[in-house]
Design an enzyme around this catalytic site. Structure first.
Site, PDB file in Angstrom:
ATOM      1  N   ASP A 151       3.400  14.337  10.164  1.00 59.88           N
ATOM      2  CA  ASP A 151       2.559  13.593   9.537  1.00 59.88           C
ATOM      3  C   ASP A 151       2.387  12.116   9.977  1.00 59.88           C
ATOM      4  OD1 ASP A 151       0.481  12.850   7.308  1.00 59.88           O
ATOM      5  OD2 ASP A 151       2.240  11.603   6.608  1.00 59.88           O
ATOM      6  N   LYS A 196      -9.721  12.263   4.202  1.00 55.57           N
ATOM      7  CA  LYS A 196     -10.119  10.992   3.276  1.00 55.57           C
ATOM      8  C   LYS A 196     -11.181  11.422   2.806  1.00 55.57           C
ATOM      9  CE  LYS A 196      -6.296   9.509   4.614  1.00 55.57           C
ATOM     10  NZ  LYS A 196      -5.173   9.918   3.946  1.00 55.57           N
TER      11      LYS A 196
END
Length: 263
Positions: A9, A50
């Site tokens: 990540d 997002k």
């Protein structure tokens, strides 16, 4: 175990101690609309793409009620898109300030490179956000061979396995069980599990720890130990296969697994 690849990540894992950039961008974006979203509410869904994250926040009853009262309609897709555009513009300004590699990452990446272990990334960020980050981290030796966003998986992000599966495919992985997928959120752990790989949770500097480097350094060691244990339990309850304090510890684990010495 012969490790075929490592997939990381970004914020809170490799860079951005405490995963501050997305947190600040979400807070500032919603504050522009008069909504003070608690930090804990933002952090609980970190790791998602997002736009999905924004929709999660808009589904919170207090946030939805605010928009219904102030703007005379419930949150909808148009509002989510508007918030995402504002969030993205804010985040792109913040990213260069938080792009430093976390402690131990330089040494870990040098080891992977020297021992020809490929590595890549998946992210809740989009391609434009990564385009901002990549030149900054490459200057410090971090050059992932692949960088996968949900734009490349038809919008399917974490906790589904699609991004990890695509990353493994492009890295030439033959056995997901020989892959380490490293993250700092529950969604990272779940996505790794769903891809059949080894889910690695990193504690220090993680979104789950929710502390900046200076806040962490200011704590007494007994306080740090208590917080480490709390985060460790969260990872374990989510099903993480491996839990490490830092990138230094992950490096030592990879050396042992590969029976390799640093080059």
């Amino acid at each position: 175990m012969a490790i075929e690849a490592v997939i990381f990540d970004w914020a809170g894992t490799v860079i951005d101690y405490g995963s501050r950039a997305p947190l600040l961008a979400f807070k500032r974006t919603f504050a522009d609309y008069g909504v003070a979203v608690p930090e804990a509410a933002i952090r609980q869904d970190m790791g998602l793409d997002k736009l999905t994250h924004i929709n999660k926040l808009l589904a919170d009853p207090a946030v939805a009620d605010h928009f219904a009262t102030q703007y005379h309609h419930a949150p909808d897709a148009a509002l989510a898109a508007e918030l995402f555009a504002r969030f993205k513009a804010t985040l792109l300004k913040i990213l260069p300030e938080t792009a430093a590699l976390k402690p131990g990452m330089s040494e870990l990446i040098a080891f992977l490179t020297a021992n020809h272990i490929p590595y890549g990334t998946t992210s809740g960020y989009d391609a434009d956000m990564l385009a901002t980050l990549l030149p900054l981290v490459q200057a410090h030796g971090y050059a992932p061979q692949v960088n996968i966003t949900s734009e490349q998986t038809q919008g399917v992000g974490r906790p589904e396995p699609a991004m990890n599966q695509l990353a493994m495919q492009r890295l030439g992985v033959h056995d997901p069980a020989r892959v380490l997928i490293v993250g700092d959120t529950v969604n990272d752990v779940l996505a790794a599990q769903n891809a059949g790989a080894n889910a690695v949770g990193i504690i220090e500097g993680a979104n789950l720890l929710a502390l900046s480097a200076s806040d962490w350094a200011a704590l007494a060691e007994d306080q740090r130990q208590a917080l480490r244990q709390k985060v460790r339990s969260t990872y374990a309850n989510a099903g993480a296969d491996v839990i490490v304090n830092s990138a230094y510890d992950l490096l030592e684990l990879i050396k042992r697994e590969c029976d390799l010495e640093a080059v």
